[in-house]
Write an enzyme that holds these catalytic residues in place. Structure first.
Site, mmCIF file in Angstrom:
data_model
loop_
_atom_site.group_PDB
_atom_site.id
_atom_site.type_symbol
_atom_site.label_atom_id
_atom_site.label_comp_id
_atom_site.label_asym_id
_atom_site.label_seq_id
_atom_site.Cartn_x
_atom_site.Cartn_y
_atom_site.Cartn_z
ATOM 1 N N ASP A 132 0.699 -1.166 -0.072
ATOM 2 C CA ASP A 132 0.093 0.162 0.144
ATOM 3 C C ASP A 132 0.643 1.382 -0.040
ATOM 4 O O ASP A 132 1.929 1.457 0.475
ATOM 5 C CB ASP A 132 -0.911 -0.054 1.286
ATOM 6 C CG ASP A 132 -1.767 -1.277 1.617
ATOM 7 O OD1 ASP A 132 -1.550 -1.994 0.838
ATOM 8 O OD2 ASP A 132 -2.390 -1.284 2.609
ATOM 9 N N TRP B 25 6.233 -10.312 0.998
ATOM 10 C CA TRP B 25 5.664 -9.589 2.231
ATOM 11 C C TRP B 25 6.370 -10.154 3.366
ATOM 12 O O TRP B 25 6.574 -11.186 3.464
ATOM 13 C CB TRP B 25 4.066 -9.777 2.132
ATOM 14 C CG TRP B 25 3.469 -8.876 3.322
ATOM 15 C CD1 TRP B 25 3.145 -7.520 3.160
ATOM 16 C CD2 TRP B 25 3.107 -8.979 4.669
ATOM 17 N NE1 TRP B 25 2.431 -7.227 4.023
ATOM 18 C CE2 TRP B 25 2.629 -8.084 5.060
ATOM 19 C CE3 TRP B 25 3.143 -10.231 5.273
ATOM 20 C CZ2 TRP B 25 1.967 -8.214 6.298
ATOM 21 C CZ3 TRP B 25 2.810 -10.257 6.778
ATOM 22 C CH2 TRP B 25 2.006 -9.271 7.179
ATOM 23 N N ARG C 93 -7.327 -1.087 11.791
ATOM 24 C CA ARG C 93 -6.134 -0.696 11.206
ATOM 25 C C ARG C 93 -6.396 0.288 10.251
ATOM 26 O O ARG C 93 -7.406 0.580 9.610
ATOM 27 C CB ARG C 93 -5.153 -1.968 10.630
ATOM 28 C CG ARG C 93 -5.800 -2.566 9.591
ATOM 29 C CD ARG C 93 -4.847 -3.755 8.978
ATOM 30 N NE ARG C 93 -5.600 -4.522 8.353
ATOM 31 C CZ ARG C 93 -6.104 -5.836 8.551
ATOM 32 N NH1 ARG C 93 -6.134 -5.990 9.900
ATOM 33 N NH2 ARG C 93 -6.709 -6.460 7.532
ATOM 34 N N ASP C 94 -5.315 0.916 9.825
ATOM 35 C CA ASP C 94 -5.062 1.707 8.575
ATOM 36 C C ASP C 94 -5.628 3.159 8.751
ATOM 37 O O ASP C 94 -6.725 3.579 7.997
ATOM 38 C CB ASP C 94 -5.865 1.192 7.269
ATOM 39 C CG ASP C 94 -5.258 -0.091 7.007
ATOM 40 O OD1 ASP C 94 -3.976 -0.561 7.450
ATOM 41 O OD2 ASP C 94 -5.918 -0.982 6.345
HETATM 42 C C1 FRU Z 1 -3.904 -3.737 2.599
HETATM 43 C C2 FRU Z 1 -3.253 -3.973 3.900
HETATM 44 C C3 FRU Z 1 -3.694 -3.215 5.215
HETATM 45 C C4 FRU Z 1 -2.461 -3.295 6.124
HETATM 46 C C5 FRU Z 1 -1.360 -3.563 5.236
HETATM 47 C C6 FRU Z 1 -0.288 -4.673 5.870
HETATM 48 O O1 FRU Z 1 -3.446 -3.962 1.733
HETATM 49 O O2 FRU Z 1 -3.717 -5.449 4.272
HETATM 50 O O3 FRU Z 1 -4.799 -3.351 5.767
HETATM 51 O O4 FRU Z 1 -2.145 -2.258 6.790
HETATM 52 O O5 FRU Z 1 -1.791 -3.934 3.941
HETATM 53 O O6 FRU Z 1 0.771 -4.601 4.779
#
Ligand code: FRU
Length: 480
Positions: free
Chosen positions: A38, A62, A159-160
């Site tokens: 992201d 990841w 989150r986010d």
């Molecule tokens: C979205 C996500 C978010 C999280 C991040 C982790 O793609 O899953 O919700 O914060 O990626 O990398």
């Protein structure tokens, strides 16, 4: 944190030395090496644009999330910066997940999710997610200040954070999962440190609307208010919701202290294979801009074999159309990258293919719909993809080809009303972005031409097609 950051920067440099550039973008933000997902912390502050991103500097897959960082003075040319955040303290020991940046009286301030696995690593059912704050005096080095918002009782994911300012308050929207359903929660603060719950802005009523809403963003656009988010768990419906996860928006009205009243149901923002977790920001002159991750969870990524994975879309501008619809177009700043302009005369093709004799990275092309009866007509991009009007289905189709079946197949949008279809197409080494009729629709997909060939040809199959005069450019590299 210093040590963790230095180690992470060193890891990127080591991987960078081995990176191969076959698929590496010329004019899209991507990691120097390693993995990104992201876009995070998009902001213009003290005359500089900052783009942070979810980053794993140690590997092309990841892993424990860091925040990578790039800066620009013009939204067209970019420089990589040292890694901004590394997992470290108790609250973010397994990752600094997505978040945003704000200008707090000239201090670049980040709000992000500290992620901790409570069970086994990768077990999404047992996580602790808190919203954390970090600040920077120089726009490059950050000091962490720990959590400022803990998850409420009974919330499974949290989150986010995306924060913005109104006349008298800071506001934060956070993605959450409650009782197995996704939602966007709204908080309010005077000082970015002490947050009070305001309300649930919107949430899934059934599983069909998503079990988790990731990366919410909430902003005014013209007369409307937009709730942008990335729901997980929508089922495919015909041509819609075909990707692993979706990104889209609700339109409505909102005033501070009131509910969000929705006037238009969920609509996908981009109809290609690879568009996720978009985040908006305001340009220096107030335009509403956006970047998204130009990939999709669980898709094959052939660039991993070359030491890197993941890229962001081009910066885009969001506006509201005359009918109150959302339009998305490439940022006008991108014209600064144009070189080698070419004009091609109008042409009529019947059961033919015609090569455009130029290096094309941006193409502005108009198809004459009413004057064409070919069953399929449009452009081919090497042997990697085709973009064409399907005259039987009445759709504009983006079809990609690969030896990997997971990278094949079509995405499409209905043909808009009218006699002509105007297309702006951006072709980078491993991506295609298509803007239809000044932003009425967009299709964004990764393509991985095994032979590296991306030459453009026009074609018409089973009939005749009329192409208006077109223009093409090569584009400069965005890296200073
Ligand atoms: C979205 C996500 C978010 C999280 C991040 C982790 O793609 O899953 O919700 O914060 O990626 O990398």
């Amino acid at each position: 944190m210093k040590n963790a950051l230095a180690q992470a920067d060193h890891a990127v440099e080591t991987l960078r030395a081995q990176r191969q550039d076959h698929y590496y973008p010329r004019f899209h933000l991507a990691p120097a090496a390693g993995w990104i997902n992201d876009p995070n912390g998009l902001v213009c502050i003290n005359g500089v644009y900052h783009a942070f991103y979810q980053h794993h500097p140690y590997d092309q897959n990841w892993g424990p999330m860091h925040w990578g960082h790039a800066t620009s003075r013009d939204l067209a040319h970019w420089q990589h910066q040292p890694i901004a955040l590394a997992p470290g303290a108790d609250d973010d020991k397994d990752g600094c997940f997505s978040g945003c940046a704000v200008d707090d009286n000239g201090i670049l301030t980040l709000l992000y999710t500290g992620h901790v696995w409570l069970g086994k690593e990768g077990d999404d059912d047992q996580v602790r997610e808190v919203q954390c704050l970090a600040t920077s005096e120089d726009g490059v080095h950050f000091v962490k200040h720990g959590p400022v918002l803990l998850p409420p009782e009974g919330i499974q994911h949290f989150r986010d954070p995306k924060v913005w300012r109104t006349a008298d308050s800071w506001w934060m929207v956070v993605g959450a999962k409650e009782n197995g359903l996704g939602q966007a929660r709204l908080y309010r603060s005077d000082d970015l440190r002490d947050w009070q719950f305001d309300r649930v802005l919107s949430g899934a009523q059934t599983l069909h609307q998503g079990y988790m809403w990731e990366c919410p963003d909430f902003f005014p656009l013209g007369e409307k208010q937009v709730l942008l988010f990335s729901p997980q768990g929508l089922a495919a419906q015909g041509y819609r919701h075909r990707n692993r996860f979706q990104s889209g928006y609700l339109l409505g009205h909102w005033q501070p202290g009131e509910d969000f009243s929705v006037t238009q149901p969920f609509c996908e923002l981009d109809s290609g294979h690879d568009f996720y977790a978009p985040q908006t920001f305001t340009a220096a002159d107030g335009r509403r801009m956006l970047f998204a991750w130009m990939d999709m969870w669980e898709s094959p990524m052939p660039s991993k074999a070359q030491g890197w994975a993941g890229a962001l879309t081009l910066p885009r501008e969001l506006t509201l159309g005359a009918e109150g619809n959302l339009l998305m177009n490439p940022a006008r700043e991108l014209t600064a990258l144009r070189t080698q302009p070419h004009s091609f005369a109008a042409v009529s093709l019947r059961n033919q293919r015609q090569m455009l004799d130029a290096e094309v990275q941006e193409l502005a092309l108009t198809l004459k719909l009413t004057d064409s009866d070919a069953e399929r007509y449009g452009i081919a991009i090497g042997n990697a993809a085709r973009l064409y009007v399907d005259n039987q289905a009445h759709r504009l189709v983006l079809e990609r080809f690969s030896e990997d079946a997971g990278l094949c197949g079509c995405r499409s949008v209905p043909l808009p009303e009218g006699d002509e279809l105007s297309l702006r197409v951006f072709i980078d080494r491993s991506s295609l972005e298509v803007f239809v009729n000044q932003g009425v629709a967009c299709l964004t997909s990764r393509i991985y031409p095994a032979d590296g060939q991306l030459g453009i040809s026009l074609f018409a199959e089973s009939g005749q097609a009329q192409f208006a005069a077109s223009q093409a450019w090569a584009l400069e590299s965005i890296w200073d």
